[in-house]
Design a protein around this motif. Structure first.
Motif, PDB file in Angstrom:
ATOM      1  N   GLY A 197       0.804  -1.214   0.000  1.00 16.21           N
ATOM      2  CA  GLY A 197       0.000   0.000   0.000  1.00 16.21           C
ATOM      3  C   GLY A 197       0.835   1.261   0.000  1.00 16.21           C
ATOM      4  N   LEU A 198       0.160   2.409  -0.108  1.00 15.39           N
ATOM      5  CA  LEU A 198       0.830   3.707  -0.158  1.00 15.39           C
ATOM      6  C   LEU A 198       1.888   3.744  -1.254  1.00 15.39           C
ATOM      7  N   ILE A 199       1.523   3.157  -2.373  1.00 10.99           N
ATOM      8  CA  ILE A 199       2.347   3.122  -3.597  1.00 10.99           C
ATOM      9  C   ILE A 199       3.683   2.422  -3.345  1.00 10.99           C
ATOM     10  N   ASN A 200       3.623   1.338  -2.585  1.00 14.29           N
ATOM     11  CA  ASN A 200       4.759   0.437  -2.399  1.00 14.29           C
ATOM     12  C   ASN A 200       5.974   1.105  -1.761  1.00 14.29           C
ATOM     13  N   VAL A 201       5.730   1.933  -0.734  1.00  8.66           N
ATOM     14  CA  VAL A 201       6.859   2.579  -0.062  1.00  8.66           C
ATOM     15  C   VAL A 201       7.658   1.587   0.783  1.00  8.66           C
ATOM     16  N   ASN A 202       7.032   0.494   1.209  1.00  6.80           N
ATOM     17  CA  ASN A 202       7.762  -0.446   2.050  1.00  6.80           C
ATOM     18  C   ASN A 202       8.956  -1.049   1.315  1.00  6.80           C
ATOM     19  N   ALA A 203       8.798  -1.274   0.010  1.00 15.01           N
ATOM     20  CA  ALA A 203       9.916  -1.821  -0.767  1.00 15.01           C
ATOM     21  C   ALA A 203      11.093  -0.850  -0.790  1.00 15.01           C
ATOM     22  N   ILE A 204      10.793   0.448  -0.782  1.00 11.71           N
ATOM     23  CA  ILE A 204      11.869   1.444  -0.736  1.00 11.71           C
ATOM     24  C   ILE A 204      12.506   1.435   0.648  1.00 11.71           C
ATOM     25  N   ALA A 205      11.691   1.390   1.678  1.00 13.04           N
ATOM     26  CA  ALA A 205      12.201   1.434   3.050  1.00 13.04           C
ATOM     27  C   ALA A 205      13.096   0.247   3.370  1.00 13.04           C
ATOM     28  N   ASN A 206      12.776  -0.922   2.813  1.00 11.84           N
ATOM     29  CA  ASN A 206      13.619  -2.088   3.120  1.00 11.84           C
ATOM     30  C   ASN A 206      14.710  -2.333   2.083  1.00 11.84           C
ATOM     31  N   GLY A 207      14.834  -1.411   1.128  1.00 12.81           N
ATOM     32  CA  GLY A 207      15.924  -1.487   0.164  1.00 12.81           C
ATOM     33  C   GLY A 207      15.674  -2.411  -1.008  1.00 12.81           C
ATOM     34  N   GLY A 208      14.477  -3.007  -1.101  1.00  8.98           N
ATOM     35  CA  GLY A 208      14.209  -3.975  -2.157  1.00  8.98           C
ATOM     36  C   GLY A 208      13.464  -3.377  -3.333  1.00  8.98           C
ATOM     37  N   TYR A 209      14.045  -2.381  -3.977  1.00 18.91           N
ATOM     38  CA  TYR A 209      13.345  -1.707  -5.068  1.00 18.91           C
ATOM     39  C   TYR A 209      14.310  -1.337  -6.179  1.00 18.91           C
ATOM     40  N   ASP A 210      13.733  -0.927  -7.306  1.00 18.54           N
ATOM     41  CA  ASP A 210      14.521  -0.446  -8.435  1.00 18.54           C
ATOM     42  C   ASP A 210      13.718   0.617  -9.166  1.00 18.54           C
ATOM     43  N   GLY A 211      14.100   0.931 -10.375  1.00 17.80           N
ATOM     44  CA  GLY A 211      13.462   1.998 -11.126  1.00 17.80           C
ATOM     45  C   GLY A 211      12.043   1.706 -11.556  1.00 17.80           C
ATOM     46  N   ALA A 212      11.579   0.479 -11.345  1.00 18.20           N
ATOM     47  CA  ALA A 212      10.200   0.133 -11.696  1.00 18.20           C
ATOM     48  C   ALA A 212       9.255   0.236 -10.508  1.00 18.20           C
ATOM     49  N   ASN A 213       9.779   0.590  -9.344  1.00 17.52           N
ATOM     50  CA  ASN A 213       8.941   0.714  -8.146  1.00 17.52           C
ATOM     51  C   ASN A 213       7.822   1.729  -8.369  1.00 17.52           C
ATOM     52  N   GLY A 214       6.640   1.424  -7.840  1.00 10.31           N
ATOM     53  CA  GLY A 214       5.481   2.263  -8.075  1.00 10.31           C
ATOM     54  C   GLY A 214       5.643   3.680  -7.572  1.00 10.31           C
ATOM     55  N   ARG A 215       6.180   3.859  -6.354  1.00  5.01           N
ATOM     56  CA  ARG A 215       6.342   5.207  -5.815  1.00  5.01           C
ATOM     57  C   ARG A 215       7.417   5.970  -6.582  1.00  5.01           C
ATOM     58  N   VAL A 216       8.485   5.294  -6.939  1.00  5.03           N
ATOM     59  CA  VAL A 216       9.554   5.932  -7.702  1.00  5.03           C
ATOM     60  C   VAL A 216       9.019   6.478  -9.028  1.00  5.03           C
ATOM     61  N   SER A 217       8.215   5.687  -9.710  1.00  3.37           N
ATOM     62  CA  SER A 217       7.637   6.121 -10.988  1.00  3.37           C
ATOM     63  C   SER A 217       6.566   7.184 -10.789  1.00  3.37           C
ATOM     64  N   ASP A 218       5.755   7.010  -9.753  1.00  2.00           N
ATOM     65  CA  ASP A 218       4.626   7.913  -9.530  1.00  2.00           C
ATOM     66  C   ASP A 218       5.086   9.322  -9.185  1.00  2.00           C
ATOM     67  N   THR A 219       6.085   9.440  -8.342  1.00  2.00           N
ATOM     68  CA  THR A 219       6.561  10.762  -7.925  1.00  2.00           C
ATOM     69  C   THR A 219       7.101  11.547  -9.111  1.00  2.00           C
ATOM     70  N   TRP A 220       7.849  10.878  -9.967  1.00  3.08           N
ATOM     71  CA  TRP A 220       8.403  11.530 -11.160  1.00  3.08           C
ATOM     72  C   TRP A 220       7.272  12.052 -12.047  1.00  3.08           C
ATOM     73  N   SER A 221       6.349  11.194 -12.392  1.00  2.00           N
ATOM     74  CA  SER A 221       5.275  11.609 -13.303  1.00  2.00           C
ATOM     75  C   SER A 221       4.345  12.631 -12.642  1.00  2.00           C
ATOM     76  N   TYR A 222       4.112  12.472 -11.349  1.00  2.00           N
ATOM     77  CA  TYR A 222       3.207  13.386 -10.643  1.00  2.00           C
ATOM     78  C   TYR A 222       3.740  14.814 -10.689  1.00  2.00           C
ATOM     79  N   TYR A 223       4.989  14.989 -10.329  1.00  2.00           N
ATOM     80  CA  TYR A 223       5.508  16.353 -10.251  1.00  2.00           C
ATOM     81  C   TYR A 223       5.802  16.954 -11.624  1.00  2.00           C
ATOM     82  N   TYR A 224       6.042  16.119 -12.627  1.00  2.00           N
ATOM     83  CA  TYR A 224       6.163  16.703 -13.966  1.00  2.00           C
ATOM     84  C   TYR A 224       4.796  17.121 -14.510  1.00  2.00           C
ATOM     85  N   THR A 225       3.761  16.466 -14.068  1.00  2.00           N
ATOM     86  CA  THR A 225       2.417  16.957 -14.409  1.00  2.00           C
ATOM     87  C   THR A 225       2.160  18.292 -13.724  1.00  2.00           C
ATOM     88  N   THR A 226       2.581  18.404 -12.468  1.00  2.00           N
ATOM     89  CA  THR A 226       2.464  19.678 -11.755  1.00  2.00           C
ATOM     90  C   THR A 226       3.190  20.784 -12.508  1.00  2.00           C
TER      91      THR A 226
END
Length: 535
Positions: free
Chosen positions: A73-102
């Motif tokens: 949940g919360l756009i898969n932040v737990n994977a970031i917190a435990n170090g098990g993520y990469d460039g395909a992580n949902g929060r990593v992708s969402d933040t980039w696209s969200y703020y470029y829309t802004t």
């Protein structure tokens, strides 16, 4: 998945609404837009709607050592917190696209506002100032998470979006600071705002945001200069600590004297995140965003001493007695009492073997740490949908930024303490001199520990801790520790040698994890996007 072309090019047709807390309700085409000042205001509202979102506000807490989020949940932040993520992580992708829309929405306003005929010059300047603030905020978020990112202030073309490279983060942050300084003259103070303008960006918000950016860059003298424009002065806004810490985060006290900038909710815009952090018996869902034992341990005693400090009076058998009053206002623990949505008082039991077991660490849907967040619990919510504004910047933060900067400059003294930490603690409910009076015996390093702990306790569950541990370069220490929960004496739990539940092991590699990777989908679309170190 959203592509870079979509992230930084597609404007999403301009929509409008008259109030900041209302969802977009109307759509405009280019030929029918920019007819009058109301169109410009509506376009600005579309920017406000993309300032930030509750998923980030609450999810960011779980990116730090303050909280744990179980599941995806919360756009898969737990994977970031435990170090098990990469460039395909949902929060990593969402933040980039969200703020470029802004940014795209903001650039649409700055590029097109001159098309409005006979527009009042003062109104136009204010709209541009608010828009530039939101764009600056978006770029700050991007540089904080990714470092170097594509930078532009016009309406980028399709071809450019496929070839644009990253700009050095320092260049972008210097632009942000220049923008925040330049727009101040065109923004009203909070005292000059009408009731209909509540929630809009003010001069004080621009100054406080500038202080925050300087803080992130460890530019201590500049932090002091910004904060001194707001502390004890009124020409840039009138701010003061709200009288009651617990009541600060309630619908009844929105827009109080302490709020400098908040994320607007209410009306047609709501969120239901309290269902993720309150006990099951109250929110009727699994509790998946929960405090850690490490956060609990950082709340000092009422005499001002840390729990491990000699003379603190801390007792492991009664761990919640005589603690910082903000602890009870922020976190529910074993034995806490809370009024539920039906108006009944519940006693929250979290220790294993308690009856009923619904909120205990025994239950799979309960908090795995044995703690629950209480701050931002909104009993006024209908069907758990809260319209409570989320405070992004408040005056207490300005005082804490000032205290930290003065200490880093070697200028912490009784006068600074009495301007900053003392009133914050008195407001919280401390009355012991050991907690409220300046301790001149502490050296700079010891004062740093006090100030950082104060910042954590005061601002817990407000999404700021993750930025702090990254700018302090302590994330590779605190995020490499296991997530711990309450101390238990029974049950088949994974425990540390002292009997505290180990919920999860985390990993944070230095320097790799101090920046997120550029999202995979963005680099697939634009081969000129470089990647961060070790990704």
């Amino acid at each position: 998945m959203k592509k870079l072309v979509l992230s930084i090019l597609v404007a999403g047709t301009l929509f409008s609404c008259r109030k900041l807390d209302q969802p977009i309700t109307r759509e405009f085409t280019e030929t029918a837009y920019w007819r009058d000042s109301q169109d410009a205001l509506d376009a600005l509202t579309a920017c406000y709607e993309h300032l930030s979102k509750d998923d980030y506000y609450f999810g960011d807490e779980a990116l730090s050592d303050n909280a744990y989020n179980s599941g995806g949940g919360l756009i898969n932040v737990n994977a970031i917190a435990n170090g098990g993520y990469d460039g395909a992580n949902g929060r990593v992708s969402d933040t980039w696209s969200y703020y470029y829309t802004t940014i795209r929405r903001c650039n649409t306003v700055t590029t097109n506002i001159d098309r409005v005929p006979n527009m009042d010059a003062t109104l136009k300047a204010r709209i541009l100032a608010e828009t530039r603030f939101i764009r600056a905020y978006a770029y700050f978020q991007l540089t904080a998470w990714y470092g170097d990112v594509p930078f532009y202030t016009d309406l980028i073309t399709i071809d450019a979006s496929r070839t644009i490279a990253r700009t050095d983060k320092n260049t972008i942050q210097e632009f942000i600071l220049t923008e925040l300084a330049d727009i101040q003259k065109d923004l009203p103070t909070n005292a000059q705002q009408s009731q209909n303008d509540r929630g809009r960006i003010t001069r004080g918000a621009a100054i406080a945001m500038s202080a925050r950016v300087h803080l992130f860059r460890s530019e201590w003298a500049a932090v002091v200069a910004d904060c001194e424009k707001l502390i004890g002065k009124t020409e840039n806004g009138t701010y003061a600590l709200f009288g009651n810490y617990s009541n600060l985060f309630t619908v009844a006290n929105e827009y109080n004297s302490e709020v400098i900038l908040d994320l607007q909710y209410g009306g047609g815009r709501t969120y239901d995140k309290q269902r993720s952090f309150m006990p099951q018996t109250i929110a009727a869902l699994r509790s998946v965003l929960v405090p850690t034992q490490d956060l609990v341990n950082d709340y000092i005693m009422t005499n001002g001493k840390a729990i491990g400090e000699a003379g603190s009076g801390y007792n492991e058998n009664t761990p919640y007695v005589n603690r910082d009053p903000r602890f009870e206002a922020t976190i529910l623990h074993h034995g806490s009492k809370v009024i539920d949505f039906a108006g009944a008082e519940q006693t929250i039991l979290t220790q294993p073997g308690s009856v009923p077991a619904t909120n205990t660490v025994d239950d799979q849907g309960a908090s795995p740490t044995g703690y629950y967040f209480y701050k931002y619990y909104d009993r006024a919510a209908t069907n758990y949908a809260s319209g409570l504004n989320l405070i992004m910047i408040r005056y207490a933060d300005v005082l804490l930024m000032y205290a930290e900067a003065k200490n880093e400059l070697g200028q912490m003294n009784a006068a600074v303490w009495n301007q900053t930490i003392q009133p914050i603690r008195v407001r919280a409910g401390f009355n012991d001199a050991g907690a409220t009076q300046f301790n001149a015996a502490l050296n700079q390093d010891q004062q740093r520990v006090v100030i950082r702990r104060e910042r954590r306790s005061e601002l817990a569950f407000e999404g700021l801790r993750v930025y702090d541990i990254r700018r302090w370069k302590t994330a590779d220490v605190v995020m490499n520790r296991p997530v711990r929960g309450i101390k238990v004496t029974s049950g088949a739990f994974n425990k540390d040698p002292n009997g505290y539940i180990i919920v999860e092991n985390r990993l944070f590699t230095n320097p790799k994890h101090y920046l997120w990777p550029v999202p995979t989908v963005e680099r697939d679309q634009n081969k000129n996007l470089s990647q961060n170190q070790d990704w």
